[in-house]
Design a protein around this motif. Sequence first.
Motif, PDB file in Angstrom:
ATOM      1  N   SER A 177       0.798  -1.219   0.000  1.00  0.00           N
ATOM      2  CA  SER A 177       0.000   0.000   0.000  1.00  0.00           C
ATOM      3  C   SER A 177       0.831   1.270   0.000  1.00  0.00           C
ATOM      4  N   ALA A 178       2.107   1.190   0.382  1.00  0.00           N
ATOM      5  CA  ALA A 178       2.912   2.398   0.549  1.00  0.00           C
ATOM      6  C   ALA A 178       4.375   2.088   0.312  1.00  0.00           C
ATOM      7  N   ILE A 179       5.117   3.120  -0.128  1.00  0.00           N
ATOM      8  CA  ILE A 179       6.562   3.026  -0.280  1.00  0.00           C
ATOM      9  C   ILE A 179       7.160   4.315   0.250  1.00  0.00           C
ATOM     10  N   ALA A 180       8.297   4.207   0.933  1.00  0.00           N
ATOM     11  CA  ALA A 180       8.973   5.396   1.438  1.00  0.00           C
ATOM     12  C   ALA A 180       9.368   6.302   0.277  1.00  0.00           C
ATOM     13  N   GLY A 181       9.436   7.597   0.544  1.00  0.00           N
ATOM     14  CA  GLY A 181       9.782   8.540  -0.509  1.00  0.00           C
ATOM     15  C   GLY A 181      11.095   8.220  -1.195  1.00  0.00           C
ATOM     16  N   ASN A 182      12.092   7.742  -0.424  1.00  0.00           N
ATOM     17  CA  ASN A 182      13.375   7.399  -1.023  1.00  0.00           C
ATOM     18  C   ASN A 182      13.414   5.982  -1.581  1.00  0.00           C
ATOM     19  N   GLY A 183      12.276   5.286  -1.544  1.00  0.00           N
ATOM     20  CA  GLY A 183      12.182   3.957  -2.138  1.00  0.00           C
ATOM     21  C   GLY A 183      12.844   2.855  -1.348  1.00  0.00           C
ATOM     22  N   SER A 184      13.130   3.084  -0.066  1.00  0.00           N
ATOM     23  CA  SER A 184      13.928   2.116   0.691  1.00  0.00           C
ATOM     24  C   SER A 184      13.117   0.983   1.297  1.00  0.00           C
ATOM     25  N   ILE A 185      11.812   1.159   1.477  1.00  0.00           N
ATOM     26  CA  ILE A 185      11.015   0.158   2.168  1.00  0.00           C
ATOM     27  C   ILE A 185       9.565   0.253   1.699  1.00  0.00           C
ATOM     28  N   ILE A 186       8.882  -0.893   1.728  1.00  0.00           N
ATOM     29  CA  ILE A 186       7.503  -1.019   1.247  1.00  0.00           C
ATOM     30  C   ILE A 186       6.654  -1.560   2.383  1.00  0.00           C
ATOM     31  N   GLY A 187       5.416  -1.093   2.484  1.00  0.00           N
ATOM     32  CA  GLY A 187       4.541  -1.569   3.549  1.00  0.00           C
ATOM     33  C   GLY A 187       3.128  -1.813   3.071  1.00  0.00           C
ATOM     34  N   GLY A 188       2.385  -2.561   3.847  1.00  0.00           N
ATOM     35  CA  GLY A 188       0.992  -2.846   3.534  1.00  0.00           C
ATOM     36  C   GLY A 188       0.440  -3.844   4.524  1.00  0.00           C
ATOM     37  N   PHE A 189      -0.145  -4.912   4.011  1.00  0.00           N
ATOM     38  CA  PHE A 189      -0.688  -5.919   4.919  1.00  0.00           C
ATOM     39  C   PHE A 189      -0.616  -7.299   4.289  1.00  0.00           C
ATOM     40  N   ALA A 190      -0.685  -8.292   5.149  1.00  0.00           N
ATOM     41  CA  ALA A 190      -0.863  -9.686   4.761  1.00  0.00           C
ATOM     42  C   ALA A 190      -2.056 -10.217   5.533  1.00  0.00           C
ATOM     43  N   GLN A 191      -2.617 -11.320   5.065  1.00  0.00           N
ATOM     44  CA  GLN A 191      -3.704 -11.947   5.809  1.00  0.00           C
ATOM     45  C   GLN A 191      -3.088 -12.756   6.936  1.00  0.00           C
ATOM     46  N   GLY A 192      -3.307 -12.317   8.170  1.00  0.00           N
ATOM     47  CA  GLY A 192      -2.725 -12.994   9.317  1.00  0.00           C
ATOM     48  C   GLY A 192      -3.566 -14.176   9.762  1.00  0.00           C
ATOM     49  N   SER A 193      -3.569 -14.419  11.052  1.00  0.00           N
ATOM     50  CA  SER A 193      -4.310 -15.559  11.574  1.00  0.00           C
ATOM     51  C   SER A 193      -5.804 -15.418  11.339  1.00  0.00           C
ATOM     52  N   PHE A 194      -6.304 -14.161  11.384  1.00  0.00           N
ATOM     53  CA  PHE A 194      -7.744 -13.970  11.268  1.00  0.00           C
ATOM     54  C   PHE A 194      -8.122 -12.679  10.568  1.00  0.00           C
ATOM     55  N   ASP A 195      -7.159 -11.830  10.233  1.00  0.00           N
ATOM     56  CA  ASP A 195      -7.476 -10.548   9.615  1.00  0.00           C
ATOM     57  C   ASP A 195      -6.193  -9.970   9.030  1.00  0.00           C
ATOM     58  N   ARG A 196      -6.287  -8.732   8.524  1.00  0.00           N
ATOM     59  CA  ARG A 196      -5.096  -8.060   8.024  1.00  0.00           C
ATOM     60  C   ARG A 196      -4.077  -7.863   9.143  1.00  0.00           C
ATOM     61  N   THR A 197      -2.812  -8.050   8.813  1.00  0.00           N
ATOM     62  CA  THR A 197      -1.745  -7.827   9.773  1.00  0.00           C
ATOM     63  C   THR A 197      -0.640  -7.030   9.083  1.00  0.00           C
ATOM     64  N   PRO A 198       0.025  -6.072   9.780  1.00  0.00           N
ATOM     65  CA  PRO A 198       1.017  -5.223   9.131  1.00  0.00           C
ATOM     66  C   PRO A 198       2.168  -6.023   8.537  1.00  0.00           C
ATOM     67  N   ALA A 199       2.582  -5.622   7.349  1.00  0.00           N
ATOM     68  CA  ALA A 199       3.662  -6.312   6.643  1.00  0.00           C
ATOM     69  C   ALA A 199       4.632  -5.299   6.049  1.00  0.00           C
ATOM     70  N   LEU A 200       5.897  -5.682   6.001  1.00  0.00           N
ATOM     71  CA  LEU A 200       6.954  -4.868   5.400  1.00  0.00           C
ATOM     72  C   LEU A 200       7.726  -5.708   4.399  1.00  0.00           C
ATOM     73  N   TRP A 201       8.188  -5.035   3.323  1.00  0.00           N
ATOM     74  CA  TRP A 201       9.067  -5.676   2.351  1.00  0.00           C
ATOM     75  C   TRP A 201      10.241  -4.761   2.045  1.00  0.00           C
ATOM     76  N   ASP A 202      11.394  -5.374   1.785  1.00  0.00           N
ATOM     77  CA  ASP A 202      12.533  -4.648   1.247  1.00  0.00           C
ATOM     78  C   ASP A 202      12.445  -4.648  -0.272  1.00  0.00           C
ATOM     79  N   THR A 203      13.268  -3.832  -0.896  1.00  0.00           N
ATOM     80  CA  THR A 203      13.232  -3.746  -2.357  1.00  0.00           C
ATOM     81  C   THR A 203      13.848  -4.962  -3.037  1.00  0.00           C
ATOM     82  N   ASP A 204      14.457  -5.875  -2.250  1.00  0.00           N
ATOM     83  CA  ASP A 204      14.881  -7.147  -2.831  1.00  0.00           C
ATOM     84  C   ASP A 204      13.725  -8.148  -2.869  1.00  0.00           C
ATOM     85  N   LEU A 205      12.505  -7.667  -2.527  1.00  0.00           N
ATOM     86  CA  LEU A 205      11.242  -8.411  -2.587  1.00  0.00           C
ATOM     87  C   LEU A 205      10.971  -9.263  -1.362  1.00  0.00           C
TER      88      LEU A 205
END
Length: 224
Positions: A167-195
């Motif tokens: 859902s979001a990327i830092a202005g300098n492109g260093s990190i990506i964020g959003g959500f994953a489906q956790g145990s029962f609902d959306r849970t915060p997730a982070l990705w690096d640019t290496d995927l």
Amino acid sequence: MTHRLIALAALATLAWSGSVVGQEFITLAPTTWVNDITPDGTVVAGTGPGGGFYWRWQEDPAPTYIGGNDAVALSDDGSVLVGCIQDPVLDREVAARWTEATGWVSLGWLPNAQSCPSRSNAYDVSGDGTMVVGLSWDGCSGRGFLWTAATGMQELTNLVNGNNRASAIAGNGSIIGGFAQGSFDRTPALWDTDLTGSVYDADLVGEIYGFSEDGSIILGNLSG
């Protein structure tokens, strides 16, 4: 993944340090909404009856409509917008990127994506306009993506129980964020640019909405 300072709260409030005296509310046409603004506050992007638009509101009397289905985010200088268009062949919504030189250009979709009902959706763009993040599909299971002109659309690591979204990327492109489906609902997730990516705790409910310019502070919500 590098550990970064995170600020997640169930309720976020904006502290306005300036006086409200002399401030002006500018209203747009019905069914129009603004989705993003440049860091210097001079350009806004949004969606209205004419599709996506940008508006240099201090200079132009009205928004400039650029078609497409919507415009959800723009680069720091306002020259690159991302959103969605209707694919002319599939007649399905797809993620797209706009510049004045190219107009709207489809970013495509992941190889196994079905129309659920879209094939892909863009959600954010880096400050320089070169990196786009969003949602595509594996069948009809949501997958986050990272797009660049050099690599095209790449699937981010599928986390927890699938149904991920970037859902979001830092202005300098260093990190990506959003959500994953956790145990029962959306849970915060982070990705690096290496995927590669991770979640904090699949039993916690929430998601990530945005970052500071360098990605050191993260905005979102979190509950037990």
